[in-house]
Design an enzyme around this catalytic site. Structure first.
Site, PDB file in Angstrom:
ATOM      1  N   LYS A 193     -55.955  -7.747 -89.709  1.00  0.00           N
ATOM      2  CA  LYS A 193     -55.470  -8.514 -88.548  1.00  0.00           C
ATOM      3  C   LYS A 193     -54.744  -7.614 -87.555  1.00  0.00           C
ATOM      4  CE  LYS A 193     -51.382 -11.489 -87.955  1.00  0.00           C
ATOM      5  NZ  LYS A 193     -50.394 -10.540 -87.648  1.00  0.00           N
ATOM      6  N   ASN A 194     -53.775  -6.846 -88.059  1.00  0.00           N
ATOM      7  CA  ASN A 194     -52.930  -6.109 -87.123  1.00  0.00           C
ATOM      8  C   ASN A 194     -53.632  -4.915 -86.484  1.00  0.00           C
ATOM      9  OD1 ASN A 194     -50.964  -8.005 -87.374  1.00  0.00           O
ATOM     10  ND2 ASN A 194     -49.684  -6.842 -88.801  1.00  0.00           N
ATOM     11  N   ARG A 205     -48.099 -12.858 -80.833  1.00  0.00           N
ATOM     12  CA  ARG A 205     -47.243 -11.707 -80.655  1.00  0.00           C
ATOM     13  C   ARG A 205     -48.019 -10.541 -80.027  1.00  0.00           C
ATOM     14  NH1 ARG A 205     -42.179 -10.195 -79.971  1.00  0.00           N
ATOM     15  NH2 ARG A 205     -41.802  -8.087 -80.688  1.00  0.00           N
ATOM     16  N   CYS A 215     -45.175 -15.143 -84.732  1.00  0.00           N
ATOM     17  CA  CYS A 215     -44.339 -15.619 -85.828  1.00  0.00           C
ATOM     18  C   CYS A 215     -42.873 -15.460 -85.485  1.00  0.00           C
ATOM     19  CB  CYS A 215     -44.640 -14.827 -87.096  1.00  0.00           C
ATOM     20  SG  CYS A 215     -46.009 -15.516 -88.007  1.00  0.00           S
ATOM     21  N   ARG A 240     -37.089 -10.885 -81.262  1.00  0.00           N
ATOM     22  CA  ARG A 240     -38.114  -9.840 -81.394  1.00  0.00           C
ATOM     23  C   ARG A 240     -38.168  -9.071 -80.072  1.00  0.00           C
ATOM     24  NH1 ARG A 240     -43.162 -11.885 -84.985  1.00  0.00           N
ATOM     25  NH2 ARG A 240     -43.610  -9.683 -84.836  1.00  0.00           N
ATOM     26  N   PRO A 241     -37.323  -8.049 -79.948  1.00  0.00           N
ATOM     27  CA  PRO A 241     -37.174  -7.372 -78.659  1.00  0.00           C
ATOM     28  C   PRO A 241     -38.374  -6.487 -78.308  1.00  0.00           C
ATOM     29  CG  PRO A 241     -35.821  -6.293 -80.333  1.00  0.00           C
ATOM     30  CD  PRO A 241     -36.497  -7.453 -81.004  1.00  0.00           C
ATOM     31  N   ILE A 242     -38.491  -6.132 -77.008  1.00  0.00           N
ATOM     32  CA  ILE A 242     -39.539  -5.193 -76.598  1.00  0.00           C
ATOM     33  C   ILE A 242     -38.932  -4.030 -75.797  1.00  0.00           C
ATOM     34  CG2 ILE A 242     -41.455  -6.859 -76.661  1.00  0.00           C
ATOM     35  CD1 ILE A 242     -41.273  -6.904 -73.544  1.00  0.00           C
ATOM     36  N   ASP A 243     -37.638  -3.768 -76.037  1.00  0.00           N
ATOM     37  CA  ASP A 243     -36.973  -2.721 -75.249  1.00  0.00           C
ATOM     38  C   ASP A 243     -37.631  -1.340 -75.416  1.00  0.00           C
ATOM     39  OD1 ASP A 243     -35.637  -3.315 -77.882  1.00  0.00           O
ATOM     40  OD2 ASP A 243     -34.790  -1.340 -77.490  1.00  0.00           O
ATOM     41  N   GLN A 244     -38.190  -1.061 -76.603  1.00  0.00           N
ATOM     42  CA  GLN A 244     -38.803   0.259 -76.804  1.00  0.00           C
ATOM     43  C   GLN A 244     -40.133   0.386 -76.059  1.00  0.00           C
ATOM     44  OE1 GLN A 244     -37.062   2.818 -78.412  1.00  0.00           O
ATOM     45  NE2 GLN A 244     -35.545   1.188 -78.186  1.00  0.00           N
ATOM     46  N   ASP A 253     -44.254  -7.212 -94.376  1.00  0.00           N
ATOM     47  CA  ASP A 253     -45.196  -8.334 -94.370  1.00  0.00           C
ATOM     48  C   ASP A 253     -45.613  -8.755 -95.777  1.00  0.00           C
ATOM     49  OD1 ASP A 253     -44.991  -8.341 -91.650  1.00  0.00           O
ATOM     50  OD2 ASP A 253     -46.826  -7.215 -91.297  1.00  0.00           O
ATOM     51  N   ARG A 310     -53.614 -18.118 -89.108  1.00  0.00           N
ATOM     52  CA  ARG A 310     -53.534 -17.073 -88.076  1.00  0.00           C
ATOM     53  C   ARG A 310     -53.888 -15.715 -88.649  1.00  0.00           C
ATOM     54  NH1 ARG A 310     -47.982 -17.205 -85.063  1.00  0.00           N
ATOM     55  NH2 ARG A 310     -48.852 -15.165 -84.686  1.00  0.00           N
TER      56      ARG A 310
HETATM   57  N1  EPU Z   1     -37.771  -3.474 -82.384  1.00  0.00           N
HETATM   58  C1  EPU Z   1     -36.830  -3.197 -81.420  1.00  0.00           C
HETATM   59  N2  EPU Z   1     -37.270  -2.965 -80.146  1.00  0.00           N
HETATM   60  C2  EPU Z   1     -38.581  -2.992 -79.806  1.00  0.00           C
HETATM   61  C3  EPU Z   1     -39.523  -3.256 -80.800  1.00  0.00           C
HETATM   62  C4  EPU Z   1     -39.096  -3.499 -82.092  1.00  0.00           C
HETATM   63  O1  EPU Z   1     -35.628  -3.173 -81.697  1.00  0.00           O
HETATM   64  O2  EPU Z   1     -38.901  -2.763 -78.640  1.00  0.00           O
HETATM   65  C5  EPU Z   1     -37.327  -3.696 -83.776  1.00  0.00           C
HETATM   66  C6  EPU Z   1     -37.673  -5.099 -84.263  1.00  0.00           C
HETATM   67  O3  EPU Z   1     -36.691  -6.030 -83.907  1.00  0.00           O
HETATM   68  C7  EPU Z   1     -37.787  -4.884 -85.762  1.00  0.00           C
HETATM   69  C8  EPU Z   1     -38.331  -3.448 -85.878  1.00  0.00           C
HETATM   70  O4  EPU Z   1     -38.057  -2.836 -84.626  1.00  0.00           O
HETATM   71  O5  EPU Z   1     -36.523  -4.943 -86.338  1.00  0.00           O
HETATM   72  C9  EPU Z   1     -39.808  -3.327 -86.161  1.00  0.00           C
HETATM   73  O6  EPU Z   1     -40.550  -4.056 -85.201  1.00  0.00           O
HETATM   74  P1  EPU Z   1     -42.049  -3.662 -84.804  1.00  0.00           P
HETATM   75  O7  EPU Z   1     -42.084  -3.391 -83.346  1.00  0.00           O
HETATM   76  O8  EPU Z   1     -42.531  -2.592 -85.730  1.00  0.00           O
HETATM   77  O9  EPU Z   1     -42.829  -5.006 -85.097  1.00  0.00           O
HETATM   78  P2  EPU Z   1     -44.017  -5.619 -84.250  1.00  0.00           P
HETATM   79  O10 EPU Z   1     -44.852  -4.554 -83.681  1.00  0.00           O
HETATM   80  O11 EPU Z   1     -43.508  -6.686 -83.350  1.00  0.00           O
HETATM   81  C10 EPU Z   1     -45.751  -5.587 -86.192  1.00  0.00           C
HETATM   82  C11 EPU Z   1     -46.578  -6.595 -86.918  1.00  0.00           C
HETATM   83  C12 EPU Z   1     -45.695  -7.462 -87.786  1.00  0.00           C
HETATM   84  C13 EPU Z   1     -44.895  -6.574 -88.744  1.00  0.00           C
HETATM   85  C14 EPU Z   1     -44.158  -5.469 -87.986  1.00  0.00           C
HETATM   86  C15 EPU Z   1     -43.479  -4.447 -88.901  1.00  0.00           C
HETATM   87  C16 EPU Z   1     -48.412  -6.964 -85.390  1.00  0.00           C
HETATM   88  C17 EPU Z   1     -49.091  -7.866 -84.441  1.00  0.00           C
HETATM   89  N3  EPU Z   1     -47.283  -7.412 -85.945  1.00  0.00           N
HETATM   90  O12 EPU Z   1     -44.844  -6.346 -85.403  1.00  0.00           O
HETATM   91  O13 EPU Z   1     -46.576  -8.264 -88.533  1.00  0.00           O
HETATM   92  O14 EPU Z   1     -43.962  -7.339 -89.461  1.00  0.00           O
HETATM   93  O15 EPU Z   1     -45.064  -4.761 -87.134  1.00  0.00           O
HETATM   94  O16 EPU Z   1     -44.409  -3.866 -89.740  1.00  0.00           O
HETATM   95  O17 EPU Z   1     -48.894  -5.873 -85.674  1.00  0.00           O
HETATM   96  C18 EPU Z   1     -47.304 -10.127 -89.707  1.00  0.00           C
HETATM   97  O18 EPU Z   1     -48.452  -9.628 -89.707  1.00  0.00           O
HETATM   98  O19 EPU Z   1     -46.978 -11.113 -90.424  1.00  0.00           O
HETATM   99  C19 EPU Z   1     -46.297  -9.548 -88.841  1.00  0.00           C
HETATM  100  C20 EPU Z   1     -45.216 -10.196 -88.472  1.00  0.00           C
END
Ligand code: EPU
Length: 432
Positions: A22-23, A93, A117, A123-127, A307, A399
């Site tokens: 999926k991811n 997401r 989810c 779930r921030p996107i600052d990075q 996950d 999903r």
């Molecule tokens: N974070 C920040 N700032 C950012 C981005 C992330 O502080 O700009 C923090 C998050 O709050 C979290 C950590 O960094 O504490 C990791 O977040 P990450 O960005 O790695 O997560 P993501 O990309 O939003 C993906 C998967 C998730 C999985 C995470 C961690 C997808 C679509 N989603 O999410 O998958 O939990 O990586 O491995 O790839 C799932 O499949 O059930 C799922 C939630």
């Protein structure tokens, strides 16, 4: 509304085939937006997150042809719009990967803030924003929409991620692919789907090195051209079925896996007394003896995946003794324990730590899935428990898990999906 009804307590036996990841799929499909020509993509999982993304691409002008159940031809040559602000975007997401892909292709993007989810935390996107800003984009978030703009194309930059983020690593990689110059991402995430996306982009003409390590170097190219790619198997789907067999007992061969990707999960299961045998592209999982306690801490890859945290926690509820699970990635990913408590699980949560007292057996109950992996955990609990479990909120499960009911039934599980009126009381009043 669909519910899953599970009559638990039956061991699982037989063979199961894991679907595409999926991811990886939710990153590769938006990446096709940057390709001139047809991308033939194989091993696409049939799950609702993928269907939603394909619909978004279609709405943007992409031509999508189904070759067979898991293979699609995606041609985004005709896409002219750099906006993706539809309602649908809010539900997944991974919609934020359109930001990197559109910025890469058009130098400008307008994308609705991601949904997906909700574990209860932010779930921030600052990075992501930090990365695109370093590459010369002006970024603004207004009314739930991200506006990103450059004078022409993104420019390569050195970006150090303050947190290891899968999403930011992927998004910056997407944006950098068609940028001017070289981008270096340090402290990058190393998940298998990051390597898969890099392989996809490289096979279409990109120049990305180091994916799978924590430093990724991307030399921007002017153009990507069409080609053929097959998505890797889903590590978490495979891990979920491994955990299910560990819970119920029995012996199952889980096919279409990359055993290397499973090491973090297989290792923990072995500590718990489960036998896991690695074959070339399959694992055999069997359990005859009791489940043993262990401690788990989730971490970015190659650590134990967040996950899989709800699924392993559910198993530990049935293990002998006390186990401790620490969530090292998300702030609030234990909301599901209230549902497990209805089935007899004994879990105390404090912040990012759960203390789990193993119990002799779980009992079926009506429960509700609040997110994808929490839903998978409830399915495992239902399969393991005595009596009947009814799971609501299964749209979350669908999903990310292709044909979960059919796959489990083929292993001997007594699980069925039944459609019930949204609110039985109202339906009864209307009928009477
Ligand atoms: N974070 C920040 N700032 C950012 C981005 C992330 O502080 O700009 C923090 C998050 O709050 C979290 C950590 O960094 O504490 C990791 O977040 P990450 O960005 O790695 O997560 P993501 O990309 O939003 C993906 C998967 C998730 C999985 C995470 C961690 C997808 C679509 N989603 O999410 O998958 O939990 O990586 O491995 O790839 C799932 O499949 O059930 C799922 C939630």
């Amino acid at each position: 509304m669909t519910k899953y009804i599970i009559n638990g307590g039956k061991p699982l036996n037989g063979e199961i085939v894991v679907s595409g990841a999926k991811n990886a799929a939710v990153a590769i499909i938006p990446a096709a937006l940057m390709v001139d020509g047809v991308c033939r993509i194989e091993n696409i999982p049939q799950i609702s997150d993928v269907t939603m993304l394909l619909n978004i691409l279609k709405q943007m002008g992409a031509e999508i042809r189904t070759v067979n159940r898991h293979t699609m031809d995606i041609d985004c040559t005709g896409v002219t719009m750099s906006e993706a602000t539809f309602d649908m975007m809010r539900r997944i997401r991974a919609s934020y990967y359109l930001l990197g892909a559109l910025l890469g292709r058009f130098g400008t993007a307008k994308v609705a803030m991601p949904g997906g989810c909700n574990f209860g935390g932010v779930r921030p996107i600052d990075q992501h924003v930090k990365g695109f800003t370093a590459m010369g984009a002006s970024m603004d978030v207004r009314n739930g929409i991200v506006f990103a703009e450059t004078a022409g194309r993104l420019e390569g930059a050195s970006i150090y991620l303050d947190v290891v983020s899968v999403g930011a690593t992927i998004n910056i990689m997407l944006g950098a692919t068609l940028s001017i110059g070289r981008t270096v991402i340090e402290n990058a995430a190393r998940e298998p789907h990051i390597v898969d996306l890099a392989n996809f982009l490289n096979s279409m003409g990109a120049d990305i090195r180091g994916a799978g390590t924590n430093v990724i170097k991307i030399n921007g190219v002017n153009k990507l051209t069409g080609g053929f790619y097959s998505i890797i198997p889903d590590q978490i789907e495979a891990g979920t079925y491994m955990a299910a067999v560990a819970g119920t007992g029995g012996e199952v061969t889980i096919k279409n896996v990359i055993p290397k990707h499973m090491e973090c999960i297989s290792g923990k299961l072995r500590e718990m007394g489960v036998e896991v045998e690695d074959l070339e592209d399959a694992v055999i999982v069997r359990r005859n003896g009791p489940l043993l306690k262990t401690n788990v801490k989730t971490m970015p890859y190659p650590g134990f995946p967040t996950d899989m945290q709800p699924q392993i926690s559910t198993l530990l509820c049935c293990a002998e003794g006390t186990s401790i699970v620490t969530e090292g990635v998300w702030d609030n990913r234990f909301k599901y324990v209230d549902e497990l408590a209805k089935m007899g699980c004994q879990i105390q949560v404090s912040g990012r730590t759960a203390v789990i007292e193993g119990v002799d057996s779980l009992t079926g109950a009506p429960v509700k899935a609040g997110d994808l992996r929490a839903g998978a955990a409830l399915v495992i609990a239902g399969l393991t428990a005595s009596g009947t479990t009814e799971i609501e909120g299964v749209s979350y499960i669908e999903r990310g898990y292709e044909n979960i009911v059919e796959k489990l039934r083929a292993l001997g599980a007594d699980i069925s999906a039944v459609v019930v009126p949204d609110d039985p009381e109202i339906a009864e009043l209307e009928a009477g």
